[in-house]
Design an enzyme around this catalytic site. Structure first.
Site, PDB file in Angstrom:
ATOM      1  N   ASP A  83       3.586  -3.632   1.385  1.00 13.69           N
ATOM      2  CA  ASP A  83       2.360  -3.005   1.896  1.00 13.69           C
ATOM      3  C   ASP A  83       1.231  -4.034   1.911  1.00 13.69           C
ATOM      4  O   ASP A  83       0.892  -4.600   0.868  1.00 13.69           O
ATOM      5  CB  ASP A  83       2.009  -1.841   0.958  1.00 13.69           C
ATOM      6  CG  ASP A  83       1.116  -0.817   1.604  1.00 13.69           C
ATOM      7  OD1 ASP A  83       0.901  -0.890   2.826  1.00 13.69           O
ATOM      8  OD2 ASP A  83       0.645   0.080   0.877  1.00 13.69           O
ATOM      9  N   GLU A 117       0.299  10.078   7.033  1.00 16.33           N
ATOM     10  CA  GLU A 117      -0.093  10.561   5.698  1.00 16.33           C
ATOM     11  C   GLU A 117      -1.108  11.702   5.830  1.00 16.33           C
ATOM     12  O   GLU A 117      -2.149  11.560   6.503  1.00 16.33           O
ATOM     13  CB  GLU A 117      -0.699   9.412   4.876  1.00 16.33           C
ATOM     14  CG  GLU A 117      -1.148   9.885   3.493  1.00 16.33           C
ATOM     15  CD  GLU A 117      -1.479   8.764   2.524  1.00 16.33           C
ATOM     16  OE1 GLU A 117      -1.276   7.586   2.851  1.00 16.33           O
ATOM     17  OE2 GLU A 117      -1.947   9.088   1.411  1.00 16.33           O
TER      18      GLU A 117
HETATM   19  O1  KIV Z   1       0.449   2.446  -1.025  1.00 20.21           O
HETATM   20  C1  KIV Z   1       1.144   3.424  -0.794  1.00 20.21           C
HETATM   21  O2  KIV Z   1       1.944   3.882  -1.605  1.00 20.21           O
HETATM   22  C2  KIV Z   1       0.968   4.048   0.500  1.00 20.21           C
HETATM   23  C3  KIV Z   1       1.316   5.502   0.561  1.00 20.21           C
HETATM   24  C4  KIV Z   1       0.227   6.301  -0.030  1.00 20.21           C
HETATM   25  C5  KIV Z   1       1.600   5.926   1.924  1.00 20.21           C
HETATM   26  O3  KIV Z   1       0.507   3.456   1.402  1.00 20.21           O
END
Ligand code: KIV
Length: 285
Positions: free
Chosen positions: A83, A182
């Site tokens: 991410d 989300e």
């Molecule tokens: O960081 C994360 O876990 C996310 C989720 C909330 C979708 O982006």
């Protein structure tokens, strides 16, 4: 066998649901792989679930890389998505490609995720052109929760739902392999899942999307600060852990732990030798 973006596309076509959890560490990753989860997200939610921050904004690339590396170690055969943290892709396309590349080179992820719709299309195109796989993320985007008025569901009115649909189609056109929705109504999740050819994953996006994501700490009952409506707790580990800590404290205080079976005894005859050595030793004279 590790799944690929083509397997996820095929699963959508066949109507098979994709299973998806966040994961931040080696031991949990081992368990996720054992359970055969389809994909794992090393989410910047690590900021809240592991570091105790109020939100995801303070999370750095260094933290994300370190957590992604430990998840990769624990789940070598699972599709892992890194991410992109705040400010790792917003400033320029060059930054976005560089930081996505760091996830690939340093943590061997299979894809990256970034937040935003049309406003990050150039970044998505750039990362895809550089040969990497991108998951888009729209709806409640925690990195811009301030602009959204907090951690609130999105797309509940027709106009804002239309904006989400436009964003989803733009993300698909830019070359993303999947979109995460989300906190959006199931009606909107359904429309986006039908209009997009790429898989749609949902966290709080209802039952019609092609797969489901939950935050691992939420579903295991380990995160107590707050519980969004979309969470289902599949276990209550906080209770189990609190009880274990309580039992440990009680047993240590009552001298019930450790017992004989927890001790490493000296080899036969060695205690007597030690006692002789002690007697001769200057320390005790
Ligand atoms: O960081 C994360 O876990 C996310 C989720 C909330 C979708 O982006």
């Amino acid at each position: 066998m590790k799944k690929t973006i083509f397997d996820f596309a095929a699963m959508k076509k066949k109507g098979e649901k994709i299973t998806f959890l966040t994961c931040y560490d080696y031991p949990t990753a081992c368990l996720c792989e054992k359970a055969s989860l389809d994909m794992l997200l090393v989410g910047d939610s690590v900021g809240m679930t592991v570091y105790g921050y109020q939100g995801t904004i303070p999370v750095t690339m260094e933290q994300m890389i370190a957590h992604s590396q430990s998840v990769r170690k624990g789940a070598p055969n699972t599709f892992i998505i890194g991410d992109m943290p705040f400010l790792s892709y917003q400033l320029s396309v060059q930054d976005a490609i560089y930081n996505a590349g760091r996830f690939y080179k340093e943590a061997e992820v299979d894809a990256i995720k970034l937040e935003g719709g049309r406003r990050v299309i150039k970044q998505i195109e750039g990362i895809v052109d550089a040969g990497m796989s991108v998951m888009g993320h729209i709806g409640l985007t925690p990195q811009s929760s301030g602009q959204l008025g907090g951690f609130k569901a999105q797309g509940r009115a027709a106009e804002s739902a239309m904006e989400l649909i436009r964003d989803a189609l733009a993300i698909e056109k830019a070359g993303a392999f999947a979109i995460l929705l989300e906190a959006v109504p199931p009606e909107v999740g359904k429309i986006i899942a039908e209009k997009c050819r790429i898989p749609t994953l949902g966290i709080g996006a209802g039952m019609h999307v092609n797969g489901q994501l939950l935050i691992v700490s939420d579903m295991l009952g380990m995160f107590e600060a707050f519980t969004p409506r979309f969470v289902k707790k599949y276990a209550n580990l906080s209770e189990t852990i609190e009880k274990a800590f309580g039992d440990y404290i009680e047993e240590v205080r009552a001298e019930k732990f450790p017992q004989e079976k927890h001790c490493y005894r000296m080899l036969e005859g060695e205690l007597e030798k030690l006692e002789t050595l002690l007697k001769k030793s200057l320390i005790f004279n």
